[in-house]
Design a protein around this motif. Structure first.
Motif, PDB file in Angstrom:
ATOM      1  N   LYS A  30     -27.978 -18.968 -59.357  1.00 55.42           N
ATOM      2  CA  LYS A  30     -27.682 -19.295 -57.961  1.00 55.42           C
ATOM      3  C   LYS A  30     -28.877 -18.985 -57.063  1.00 55.42           C
ATOM      4  N   GLN A  31     -29.489 -17.814 -57.253  1.00 54.59           N
ATOM      5  CA  GLN A  31     -30.626 -17.420 -56.420  1.00 54.59           C
ATOM      6  C   GLN A  31     -31.817 -18.350 -56.619  1.00 54.59           C
ATOM      7  N   SER A  32     -31.982 -18.848 -57.841  1.00 61.71           N
ATOM      8  CA  SER A  32     -33.152 -19.683 -58.133  1.00 61.71           C
ATOM      9  C   SER A  32     -33.082 -21.037 -57.449  1.00 61.71           C
ATOM     10  N   ARG A  33     -31.893 -21.436 -57.010  1.00 60.07           N
ATOM     11  CA  ARG A  33     -31.738 -22.747 -56.370  1.00 60.07           C
ATOM     12  C   ARG A  33     -32.054 -22.726 -54.881  1.00 60.07           C
ATOM     13  N   ARG A  34     -32.419 -21.557 -54.344  1.00 61.90           N
ATOM     14  CA  ARG A  34     -32.768 -21.505 -52.921  1.00 61.90           C
ATOM     15  C   ARG A  34     -34.008 -22.352 -52.631  1.00 61.90           C
ATOM     16  N   ARG A  35     -34.058 -22.874 -51.423  1.00 59.77           N
ATOM     17  CA  ARG A  35     -35.181 -23.720 -51.037  1.00 59.77           C
ATOM     18  C   ARG A  35     -36.436 -22.889 -50.852  1.00 59.77           C
ATOM     19  N   ALA A  36     -37.575 -23.531 -51.085  1.00 59.90           N
ATOM     20  CA  ALA A  36     -38.861 -22.864 -50.891  1.00 59.90           C
ATOM     21  C   ALA A  36     -39.045 -22.490 -49.432  1.00 59.90           C
ATOM     22  N   THR A  37     -39.769 -21.422 -49.188  1.00 59.32           N
ATOM     23  CA  THR A  37     -40.055 -20.937 -47.838  1.00 59.32           C
ATOM     24  C   THR A  37     -41.565 -20.797 -47.694  1.00 59.32           C
ATOM     25  N   PRO A  38     -42.071 -20.643 -46.463  1.00 59.34           N
ATOM     26  CA  PRO A  38     -43.519 -20.420 -46.298  1.00 59.34           C
ATOM     27  C   PRO A  38     -44.011 -19.201 -47.072  1.00 59.34           C
ATOM     28  N   GLU A  39     -43.164 -18.189 -47.175  1.00 57.16           N
ATOM     29  CA  GLU A  39     -43.553 -16.984 -47.913  1.00 57.16           C
ATOM     30  C   GLU A  39     -43.502 -17.204 -49.429  1.00 57.16           C
ATOM     31  N   HIS A  40     -42.596 -18.086 -49.858  1.00 58.38           N
ATOM     32  CA  HIS A  40     -42.473 -18.425 -51.283  1.00 58.38           C
ATOM     33  C   HIS A  40     -42.567 -19.949 -51.423  1.00 58.38           C
ATOM     34  N   PRO A  41     -43.783 -20.495 -51.288  1.00 66.93           N
ATOM     35  CA  PRO A  41     -43.929 -21.954 -51.242  1.00 66.93           C
ATOM     36  C   PRO A  41     -43.575 -22.663 -52.546  1.00 66.93           C
ATOM     37  N   PHE A  42     -43.587 -21.944 -53.652  1.00 68.16           N
ATOM     38  CA  PHE A  42     -43.239 -22.567 -54.930  1.00 68.16           C
ATOM     39  C   PHE A  42     -41.782 -22.318 -55.313  1.00 68.16           C
ATOM     40  N   GLY A  43     -40.991 -21.836 -54.378  1.00 69.41           N
ATOM     41  CA  GLY A  43     -39.568 -21.664 -54.631  1.00 69.41           C
ATOM     42  C   GLY A  43     -39.222 -20.365 -55.339  1.00 69.41           C
ATOM     43  N   PHE A  44     -38.013 -20.320 -55.862  1.00 71.39           N
ATOM     44  CA  PHE A  44     -37.471 -19.077 -56.428  1.00 71.39           C
ATOM     45  C   PHE A  44     -37.016 -19.260 -57.883  1.00 71.39           C
ATOM     46  N   GLY A  45     -37.667 -20.194 -58.582  1.00 74.11           N
ATOM     47  CA  GLY A  45     -37.275 -20.458 -59.961  1.00 74.11           C
ATOM     48  C   GLY A  45     -37.347 -19.241 -60.865  1.00 74.11           C
ATOM     49  N   ARG A  46     -38.284 -18.339 -60.585  1.00 75.41           N
ATOM     50  CA  ARG A  46     -38.448 -17.167 -61.461  1.00 75.41           C
ATOM     51  C   ARG A  46     -37.364 -16.117 -61.272  1.00 75.41           C
TER      52      ARG A  46
END
Length: 305
Positions: free
Chosen positions: A58-74
């Motif tokens: 669920k957490q990995s599906r969050r949209r990318a942000t300026p702080e995390h531009p490559f998303g939260f896949g990890r």
């Protein structure tokens, strides 16, 4: 496919482990078997682990942000790493401690038949979870061996569930052997030995998972097969060769590809742009996980010097 397959395997394991944990705790209360207690804690830890794996998805599906531009896949790698740590601390350490205690201070079992019945039922439920995980893993395993799949898979949930279920089935066999030998020999020390075997088994599985998840957290690139495919698809006129290439999995389903390409000299800007676009399209067609591709055109210095 990997995300949906992983979710299906997790849900099957969650349902099986929750029911097994309750049954084992009831069996421990009836029999006083340390093997049953160790297996109860094991199943409780596994149930918690499935919840963590679902949370990671669920957490990995969050949209990318300026702080995390490559998303939260990890996030999926992080929570799988936590699962491995929990398996080691809650499962292995507790079972080893309880096993040593029962070997040093053995206690006779009460109504061992209840324990045997519960363990047989638990084996059936764990078997269902294990078969589900294998079925979903086969969809993405390819021709590699099962050990190779565990070592090479960039999808963390399926190897975790596979190893957990394998450990659970072997652990149940150890518990069944411990209870059975205690009854047959009249010596309750066998129950403690079975508990120790469960603890060692869980420790080995946890260490394997910790090593693999640590590698994914640090960052792994494309597999050898994927890398050969990517390079082969990049090279096509007017791309003469790949000067150098770097790949990195940003998540189980998202591969970053960065490469410098040697192009035929004297191309116009439009021809260079078209060559880059076509190279990206070829790679994505053969390696769908290559979602982020950055290609830098250059001249082949070895040929022009």
């Amino acid at each position: 496919m990997s995300a949906s397959g992983g979710t299906k395997a997790i849900m099957a394991a969650l349902a099986a482990n929750a029911g097994i944990a309750l049954a084992k705790f009831a069996g421990f209360l009836f029999t006083g078997s340390s093997s049953m207690l160790a297996e109860s804690v094991h199943s409780l830890a596994d149930t918690s682990n499935q919840g963590l794996l679902l949370l990671g998805q669920k957490q990995s599906r969050r949209r990318a942000t300026p702080e995390h531009p490559f998303g939260f896949g990890r996030e999926r790698y992080f929570y799988s790493f936590i699962v491995a740590l929990m398996l080691f601390t809650l499962g292995s350490a507790f079972a080893v401690y309880e096993g040593i205690e029962k070997v040093l201070h053995p206690e006779p079992l009460r109504t061992p038949l209840v324990a045997v019945i519960i363990l047989v039922v638990a084996i059936s439920l764990e078997g269902y979870s294990f078969v589900t995980a294998m079925r979903e893993s086969k969809k993405i395993k390819g021709s590699v061996s099962w050990w190779g799949f565990i070592r090479q898979s960039r999808t963390p949930e399926l190897p975790v569930v596979l190893l957990e279920d394998s450990g659970a089935l072997l652990g149940l066999a150890f518990a069944l052997a411990g209870v059975g030998l205690s009854v047959l020999t009249g010596n309750p020390v066998w129950d403690g030995i079975g508990t120790l075997a469960i603890g060692v088994l869980l420790g080995v599985i946890a260490i394997i998972l910790i090593v693999e998840m640590k590698s994914l957290l640090i960052g792994e690139g494309a597999t050898e097969t994927e890398l050969r495919t990517i390079v082969a698809e990049l090279v096509s006129s007017p791309v003469q060769r790949v000067i150098h290439i770097r790949t990195l999995y940003l998540g189980p389903d998202e591969l970053l590809v960065a490469a410098k390409l040697a192009l035929t000299p004297k191309l116009t800007a439009g021809e260079v742009a078209r060559a880059i676009d076509e190279a990206e399209a070829r790679v994505r067609a053969k390696v769908p996980s290559a979602r982020l591709i950055y290609l830098e055109p250059d001249l082949d210095r070895e040929l022009t010097s």
